[in-house]
Design a protein around this motif. Structure first.
Motif, PDB file in Angstrom:
ATOM      1  N   UNK A   1       2.868  36.997  11.831  1.00 47.65           N
ATOM      2  CA  UNK A   1       2.084  38.209  11.589  1.00 47.65           C
ATOM      3  C   UNK A   1       0.680  37.969  12.135  1.00 47.65           C
ATOM      4  N   UNK A   2       0.218  38.886  12.973  1.00 48.27           N
ATOM      5  CA  UNK A   2      -1.141  38.810  13.501  1.00 48.27           C
ATOM      6  C   UNK A   2      -1.866  40.087  13.113  1.00 48.27           C
ATOM      7  N   UNK A   3      -2.994  39.935  12.439  1.00 47.58           N
ATOM      8  CA  UNK A   3      -3.788  41.069  11.972  1.00 47.58           C
ATOM      9  C   UNK A   3      -4.999  41.246  12.883  1.00 47.58           C
ATOM     10  N   UNK A   4      -5.207  42.484  13.324  1.00 50.76           N
ATOM     11  CA  UNK A   4      -6.344  42.831  14.175  1.00 50.76           C
ATOM     12  C   UNK A   4      -7.237  43.786  13.400  1.00 50.76           C
ATOM     13  N   UNK A   5      -8.443  43.347  13.099  1.00 46.93           N
ATOM     14  CA  UNK A   5      -9.413  44.181  12.401  1.00 46.93           C
ATOM     15  C   UNK A   5     -10.730  44.151  13.166  1.00 46.93           C
ATOM     16  N   UNK A   6     -11.642  45.029  12.789  1.00 48.30           N
ATOM     17  CA  UNK A   6     -12.945  45.057  13.439  1.00 48.30           C
ATOM     18  C   UNK A   6     -13.501  46.465  13.512  1.00 48.30           C
ATOM     19  N   UNK A   7     -14.657  46.578  14.110  1.00 48.68           N
ATOM     20  CA  UNK A   7     -15.311  47.868  14.271  1.00 48.68           C
ATOM     21  C   UNK A   7     -14.483  48.810  15.136  1.00 48.68           C
ATOM     22  N   UNK A   8     -14.732  50.099  14.989  1.00 47.96           N
ATOM     23  CA  UNK A   8     -14.145  51.066  15.912  1.00 47.96           C
ATOM     24  C   UNK A   8     -14.631  50.750  17.323  1.00 47.96           C
ATOM     25  N   UNK A   9     -13.729  50.852  18.291  1.00 43.66           N
ATOM     26  CA  UNK A   9     -14.029  50.601  19.703  1.00 43.66           C
ATOM     27  C   UNK A   9     -14.375  49.146  19.983  1.00 43.66           C
ATOM     28  N   UNK A  10     -13.909  48.230  19.133  1.00 42.73           N
ATOM     29  CA  UNK A  10     -14.201  46.809  19.343  1.00 42.73           C
ATOM     30  C   UNK A  10     -13.243  46.135  20.310  1.00 42.73           C
ATOM     31  N   UNK A  11     -12.176  46.832  20.713  1.00 39.82           N
ATOM     32  CA  UNK A  11     -11.258  46.254  21.689  1.00 39.82           C
ATOM     33  C   UNK A  11      -9.960  45.736  21.128  1.00 39.82           C
ATOM     34  N   UNK A  12      -9.641  46.095  19.895  1.00 44.72           N
ATOM     35  CA  UNK A  12      -8.410  45.626  19.275  1.00 44.72           C
ATOM     36  C   UNK A  12      -7.176  46.139  20.002  1.00 44.72           C
ATOM     37  N   UNK A  13      -7.155  47.462  20.253  1.00 42.92           N
ATOM     38  CA  UNK A  13      -5.983  48.076  20.863  1.00 42.92           C
ATOM     39  C   UNK A  13      -5.669  47.527  22.238  1.00 42.92           C
ATOM     40  N   UNK A  14      -6.704  47.348  23.067  1.00 41.38           N
ATOM     41  CA  UNK A  14      -6.479  46.814  24.406  1.00 41.38           C
ATOM     42  C   UNK A  14      -5.935  45.407  24.377  1.00 41.38           C
TER      43      UNK A  14
END
Length: 270
Positions: A42-55
């Protein structure tokens, strides 16, 4: 360890693409190792909006099988889900043997947007901070390899990315009123993140911060780090032999006029 400088110099497109491809090849090896050993990641991606998680998630999953590697990006909870134990709707997205789940935001919504925007009560929030480390320890004790990444972007860079999305009709869908409101609540989100990490940065499941003002560097750094934390080995691929095509046995294709074909749009192009 001291944080790296946000501006680490330019990175050429050639160097970026070559290293990204190398890392993606290693991710394929991880996938095959997970399948062969019946493991779960399981890998969790969190952070500010537009921080580059989706890419970053897209680059990780690009060459992996959707049968074994799933992206969990949950919508707003339904009325029924709101009445459940908070972690319940996330549990069904946890991987089975041989699978990897990439959470594009996760149960940490409660410590971020729900906390800042008042979508949960103070008791809900305190209960989350108490239960989350217990929940994650249970996952790790059960054999799940859990990795948590926080993508950190500066306020100036976030503002620039928001402006870019506003002027790009292909990416406007990435913006919501809540995203824009996060600009006016920058310090509130910062305090919420700091408090979240105090309670949930545990030895069994530590947080790793990714400096993401440079999307290219963030992707390479995050993927390289993820690979370094997984004790995978290369699994020899099965031997596959392309069979000879058998001789025709009298099959005749129906007349083309009996079938509806997609129009040849490409022929209208220069």
């Amino acid at each position: 360890m001291a944080a790296p400088p946000r501006d680490a110099g330019s990175l050429s497109t050639t160097a970026y693409e070559a290293e990204l491809l190398r890392l993606q090849a290693e991710l394929v090896k991880v996938q095959e190792w997970v399948k062969a050993e019946g493991l779960r990641i399981v890998v969790i991606f969190e952070g500010r909006d537009a921080a580059g998680k989706g890419g970053t998630i897209q680059r990780i999953a690009e060459y992996l099988s959707p049968r074994n590697v799933r992206i969990a990006a949950l919508p707003r909870p339904t009325e029924r889900e709101q009445s459940q134990w908070y972690f319940q709707r996330y549990i069904e997205h946890l991987p089975a043997a041989g699978e990897i789940t990439l959470f594009d935001r996760s149960w940490y919504n409660r410590a971020g947007v729900e906390r800042v925007m008042g979508y949960c009560t103070p008791d809900d929030y305190r209960r989350f901070l108490h239960q989350c480390p217990i929940f994650e320890r249970l996952l790790v004790e059960d054999g799940i390899l859990l990795r948590k990444y926080w993508f950190s972007v500066s306020d100036a860079e976030q503002q620039r990315r928001f402006r870019s999305r506003l002027s790009d009709p292909m990416r406007q869908w990435k913006l919501s009123p809540m995203d824009l409101e996060s600009i006016t609540r920058w310090e509130d989100y910062s305090r919420a993140k700091d408090e979240m990490m105090v309670h949930t940065d545990i030895p069994e499941a530590p947080w790793y911060v990714v400096e993401s003002d440079s999307k290219k560097r963030a992707r390479l750094n995050m993927i390289a780090h993820l690979l370094s934390t997984i004790p995978y080995v290369e699994v020899p691929p099965p031997t596959l032999v392309l069979p000879d095509r058998p001789a025709p046995r009298g099959y005749e294709r129906p007349p083309r006029e009996q079938t509806t074909y997609v129009p040849d749009h490409s022929s209208t192009l220069g």
